[in-house]
Design a protein around this motif. Sequence first.
Motif, PDB file in Angstrom:
ATOM      1  N   ARG A  64       0.972  -1.109  -0.197  1.00 14.46           N
ATOM      2  CA  ARG A  64       0.026  -0.041  -0.121  1.00 14.46           C
ATOM      3  C   ARG A  64       0.846   1.552  -0.126  1.00 14.46           C
ATOM      4  NH1 ARG A  64      -2.721  -4.101  -0.151  1.00 14.46           N
ATOM      5  NH2 ARG A  64      -4.308  -4.737   0.752  1.00 14.46           N
ATOM      6  N   CYS A  65       2.080   1.006  -0.228  1.00 14.81           N
ATOM      7  CA  CYS A  65       2.977   2.109  -0.021  1.00 14.81           C
ATOM      8  C   CYS A  65       3.719   2.798  -1.428  1.00 14.81           C
ATOM      9  CB  CYS A  65       4.185   1.688   0.797  1.00 14.81           C
ATOM     10  SG  CYS A  65       4.067   1.354   2.407  1.00 14.81           S
ATOM     11  N   PHE A  66       3.014   2.395  -2.433  1.00 14.11           N
ATOM     12  CA  PHE A  66       3.573   2.699  -3.751  1.00 14.11           C
ATOM     13  C   PHE A  66       2.520   3.908  -4.298  1.00 14.11           C
ATOM     14  CE2 PHE A  66       5.199  -1.363  -3.148  1.00 14.11           C
ATOM     15  CZ  PHE A  66       6.640  -1.127  -3.674  1.00 14.11           C
ATOM     16  N   HIS A  67       2.039   4.819  -3.635  1.00 17.42           N
ATOM     17  CA  HIS A  67       1.181   5.942  -4.096  1.00 17.42           C
ATOM     18  C   HIS A  67       2.271   6.916  -4.578  1.00 17.42           C
ATOM     19  CE1 HIS A  67      -2.757   5.295  -2.201  1.00 17.42           C
ATOM     20  NE2 HIS A  67      -2.150   4.661  -0.952  1.00 17.42           N
ATOM     21  N   ASN A  68       1.949   7.673  -5.518  1.00 21.53           N
ATOM     22  CA  ASN A  68       2.893   8.672  -5.872  1.00 21.53           C
ATOM     23  C   ASN A  68       3.376   9.745  -4.978  1.00 21.53           C
ATOM     24  OD1 ASN A  68       2.976   7.824  -8.649  1.00 21.53           O
ATOM     25  ND2 ASN A  68       1.214   8.827  -9.132  1.00 21.53           N
ATOM     26  N   SER A  69       2.428  10.115  -4.029  1.00 24.28           N
ATOM     27  CA  SER A  69       2.755  11.112  -2.921  1.00 24.28           C
ATOM     28  C   SER A  69       3.669  10.479  -1.887  1.00 24.28           C
ATOM     29  CB  SER A  69       1.474  11.461  -2.347  1.00 24.28           C
ATOM     30  OG  SER A  69       0.588  10.338  -1.449  1.00 24.28           O
ATOM     31  N   VAL A  70       3.678   9.316  -1.579  1.00 24.45           N
ATOM     32  CA  VAL A  70       4.480   8.483  -0.667  1.00 24.45           C
ATOM     33  C   VAL A  70       5.956   8.607  -1.547  1.00 24.45           C
ATOM     34  CG1 VAL A  70       5.226   6.229   0.456  1.00 24.45           C
ATOM     35  CG2 VAL A  70       2.786   7.154   0.556  1.00 24.45           C
ATOM     36  N   LEU A  71       6.096   8.179  -2.559  1.00 26.83           N
ATOM     37  CA  LEU A  71       7.348   7.793  -3.259  1.00 26.83           C
ATOM     38  C   LEU A  71       7.892   9.170  -3.275  1.00 26.83           C
ATOM     39  CD1 LEU A  71       6.348   5.354  -5.972  1.00 26.83           C
ATOM     40  CD2 LEU A  71       7.526   5.038  -4.001  1.00 26.83           C
ATOM     41  N   GLN A  72       7.304  10.330  -3.525  1.00 33.05           N
ATOM     42  CA  GLN A  72       7.917  11.519  -3.577  1.00 33.05           C
ATOM     43  C   GLN A  72       8.105  12.402  -2.343  1.00 33.05           C
ATOM     44  OE1 GLN A  72       5.160  13.555  -6.404  1.00 33.05           O
ATOM     45  NE2 GLN A  72       5.556  11.942  -8.046  1.00 33.05           N
ATOM     46  N   ASP A  73       7.741  11.822  -1.213  1.00 36.72           N
ATOM     47  CA  ASP A  73       7.679  12.444   0.108  1.00 36.72           C
ATOM     48  C   ASP A  73       9.065  12.041   0.790  1.00 36.72           C
ATOM     49  OD1 ASP A  73       7.471  13.473   2.680  1.00 36.72           O
ATOM     50  OD2 ASP A  73       5.361  13.019   2.930  1.00 36.72           O
ATOM     51  N   ILE A  74      10.254  12.947   0.858  1.00 37.61           N
ATOM     52  CA  ILE A  74      11.483  12.553   1.412  1.00 37.61           C
ATOM     53  C   ILE A  74      11.336  12.374   2.910  1.00 37.61           C
ATOM     54  CG2 ILE A  74      12.617  13.344  -0.633  1.00 37.61           C
ATOM     55  CD1 ILE A  74      13.116  16.003   1.141  1.00 37.61           C
ATOM     56  N   THR A  75      10.161  12.850   3.606  1.00 34.04           N
ATOM     57  CA  THR A  75      10.107  13.003   5.023  1.00 34.04           C
ATOM     58  C   THR A  75       9.864  11.606   5.576  1.00 34.04           C
ATOM     59  OG1 THR A  75       7.968  13.595   5.198  1.00 34.04           O
ATOM     60  CG2 THR A  75       9.536  15.545   5.014  1.00 34.04           C
ATOM     61  N   LEU A  76       9.080  10.876   4.668  1.00 31.17           N
ATOM     62  CA  LEU A  76       8.794   9.622   5.502  1.00 31.17           C
ATOM     63  C   LEU A  76       9.898   8.464   5.756  1.00 31.17           C
ATOM     64  CD1 LEU A  76       5.673   8.739   2.999  1.00 31.17           C
ATOM     65  CD2 LEU A  76       5.671   9.914   5.448  1.00 31.17           C
ATOM     66  N   SER A  77       9.808   7.922   7.029  1.00 31.95           N
ATOM     67  CA  SER A  77      10.998   7.023   7.227  1.00 31.95           C
ATOM     68  C   SER A  77      10.536   5.616   7.752  1.00 31.95           C
ATOM     69  CB  SER A  77      11.683   7.963   8.306  1.00 31.95           C
ATOM     70  OG  SER A  77      10.872   8.075   9.504  1.00 31.95           O
ATOM     71  N   THR A  78       9.465   5.290   7.431  1.00 29.23           N
ATOM     72  CA  THR A  78       9.128   3.746   7.943  1.00 29.23           C
ATOM     73  C   THR A  78       9.996   3.035   7.084  1.00 29.23           C
ATOM     74  OG1 THR A  78       7.097   3.420   6.572  1.00 29.23           O
ATOM     75  CG2 THR A  78       6.718   4.491   8.566  1.00 29.23           C
ATOM     76  N   TYR A  79      10.171   1.754   7.496  1.00 29.72           N
ATOM     77  CA  TYR A  79      10.863   0.791   6.727  1.00 29.72           C
ATOM     78  C   TYR A  79      10.147   0.527   5.426  1.00 29.72           C
ATOM     79  CZ  TYR A  79      12.913  -3.687   4.968  1.00 29.72           C
ATOM     80  OH  TYR A  79      13.425  -4.391   4.037  1.00 29.72           O
ATOM     81  N   GLU A  80       8.988   0.294   5.465  1.00 28.95           N
ATOM     82  CA  GLU A  80       8.295  -0.205   4.344  1.00 28.95           C
ATOM     83  C   GLU A  80       8.192   1.293   3.301  1.00 28.95           C
ATOM     84  OE1 GLU A  80       7.462  -3.537   6.505  1.00 28.95           O
ATOM     85  OE2 GLU A  80       6.979  -1.403   6.840  1.00 28.95           O
TER      86      GLU A  80
END
Length: 293
Positions: A64-80
């Motif tokens: 569920r982590c392949f959203h464009n917004s997730v892939l472009q967000d450099i602040t996210l830091s969970t393993y997945e």
Amino acid sequence: MNQINRVAIVGGSHGNELIGVYLVKKFQQNGNLINRSSFETLALLGNPKAIAEGRRYIDKDLNRCFHNSVLQDITLSTYEDLRAKEIQQILQPPNQPIVDAIVDLHTTTANMGLTLILGDMHPLLLRLAAYLSSINPLVKVCSHQQARGSGYLRSLCELGLVIEVGAVAQGILNAELFQQTEQLVYAVLDYFEGYNQGKTPQTSNTLTLYKSLSVVDYPRNQEGEIQAMIHPQLQFRDYEPLHPGEPLFVTFDGKEIFYEGESTVYPVFINEAAYYEKGIAMHLTQKQLIQNL
């Protein structure tokens, strides 16, 4: 699409779905099994840390982590979240297009048999699905459409599909389903090879498709606790018709809860173990016949 140049086979996006894990390891050790003359094939383990720990995921569901917004967000830091970015970079190296096709391998505790899940109604995917279901009548085909980059791994490219097999318990290998999944992978690769060479196998131009309509949650109380179970008459009956007025659930004290829809539907992913936390008891689908592919 004129030519398929790169295909990715991914297993172990969920670390406790072992058929995909061990198939990908087999392919990595024996590349000749998946090599084809007209395109490059990449075999990739999705979630190595979860695989090592025998868990579905570490922090959150990778698939569920392949959203464009997730892939472009450099602040996210969970393993997945970080792993999703790594996978995206592997599938789309700098200054190159994304892989042309993704074959994502999964298992389910639901009685889904051999299922193809299409994330896109691309004509080539539909013809591939019709071919696979014609050479193996056990293959069922579901459509669960999402926009590109909608969170699922398969949504990263135009030709994204899932091979979902079950029923098999989490963390367990099943030899028959392993072998059947392996043969499906080879059939997909052979079809793509034939497509590139202008020699697509002739098959039926009709396809039975189970189109996702909605999801149903378990009955719950105000605290969110489950108040009923899948009815025994429905358990393990994925792809079988569910008619209005037939039982869906049974409470812990034996009260039956019935399906109140207005039309016949075909439930899938019935009582999938991993979906309890997602609030999903089953997906309801509509059976369709697509002709003139």
